[in-house]
Design an enzyme around this catalytic site. Structure first.
Site: not given
Length: 340
Positions: A52, A109, A192, A196, A232, A253
């Site tokens: 690994s 998970h 979940d 996603e 943004e 705004s």
């Protein structure tokens, strides 16, 4: 099931005293779980195969690294933080033979257990501790004295104390500072995947890409298109994260809010909602899980092609150029590939 939320005061880290926790895998979630638990005073080992590329990263952090089988044999709590597509095979080969009566098998998970890819022995306790954020955020928040909320769920409880062990584990990774929410494997897995696919990753990136392409196709500069439809997004999401959608609308705004309220529903309309429901049905029926598993067994040809197409999109080139002009974005990076 009524919603229950636990905090540090409700979890006893002492439940893990005398126990070794094995973190199998050292990716985004694995490195965060291992380091946070270690820093919380829990005895931790990391399970990685000998070849690994993550071994040096874990060893450089002072963690003890064993093979997955060795780690599972030594530990009483075994957390699988492996990719969903690899987890079942590694579990069957390296983990299951070393599980003893009364051990605790954990996942971050519920995919593999909920969709039947992993069937733990009846004498093993099974729980989930699933932080609601990427591992890099879990680690960064912990180091800053904060936490990321986490879900916990119990799948099997022959010992009768699996929830308490799950809460201790979640506290050890810092989740008790923010809130530990009790759920079940079905709810965590299906919501979940839907989040996603339809919103957080799939829906959002598709929307940003479409917005970028719309402006560029209309003759606007790629740089302006990138700023307005991608860069943004973080500014808006931060406001929502801080205080909800109303908080964001208070901050922007009147022109932006009017455009939000009148034009947003034209982008996300009844047709969009119908397709979202279709995506949810595919998740609930197991269709998506079967498709994903078969894609991986075939060597991921479609997955790789789509990923390559996304990486080669012009917006990635433009974004890299603009981020290069903003060096402060690289400070305190959440993702440092040399470490995690």
């Amino acid at each position: 099931m009524s919603l229950r939320i636990f905090y540090d005061k409700d979890a006893d880290l002492g439940r893990l005293d005398g126990k070794t926790v094995a973190i199998i895998g050292y990716g985004s979630q694995g490195h965060a779980h291992a380091l946070n638990l270690r820093d919380s005073g829990v005895r931790v080992v990391v399970g990685l195969r000998k070849d690994s590329t993550s071994r040096p990263k874990a060893e450089n952090e002072g963690l003890r690294v064993l093979t997955p089988g060795e780690a599972a044999h030594e530990a009483q709590v075994v957390m699988l933080t492996l990719p969903d597509e690899r987890m079942a095979d590694i579990y069957k080969e390296d983990i299951e033979p070393h599980l003893a009566d009364g051990d605790y098998l954990a996942v971050a998970h519920g995919f593999n257990i909920h969709f039947g890819q992993i069937t733990p022995p009846e004498n093993v306790n099974v729980f989930m501790a699933a932080p609601k954020g990427p591992g890099h955020t879990v680690r960064g928040h912990y180091e800053a004295g904060k936490g990321v909320p986490s879900l916990v769920a119990v799948h099997a409880d022959p010992a009768g104390d699996t929830l308490e062990i799950a809460l201790a584990y979640a506290k050890g990774i810092g989740a008790g500072r923010a809130g530990i929410i009790e759920t079940n494997f079905r709810e965590e897995t299906e919501t979940d995947l839907f989040g996603e696919q339809a919103v957080l990753c799939g829906g959002l990136t598709a929307l940003m890409t479409a917005g970028y392409e719309t402006l560029v196709d209309a003759g606007y500069s790629p740089e302006m298109a990138y700023f307005e439809t991608i860069h943004e997004v973080k500014l808006i999401v931060d406001l929502i994260y801080e205080g909800g959608i109303a908080n964001m609308r208070y901050s922007i705004s009147n022109t932006a809010e009017y455009g939000d309220l009148t034009r947003g529903p034209r982008v996300v309309d009844d047709g969009t909602r119908a397709r979202m429901k279709e995506i949810l049905r595919e998740i609930q029926s197991g269709q998506f899980a079967r498709e994903f598993i078969l894609e991986n067994r075939a060597g991921n040809p479609g997955f790789k092609a789509l990923a390559r197409e996304g990486q080669e999109h012009d917006l990635e080139r433009v974004g890299a150029k603009l981020r290069g002009l903003m060096p402060w974005l690289a400070e305190k990076r959440l993702v440092d590939r040399s470490k995690n």
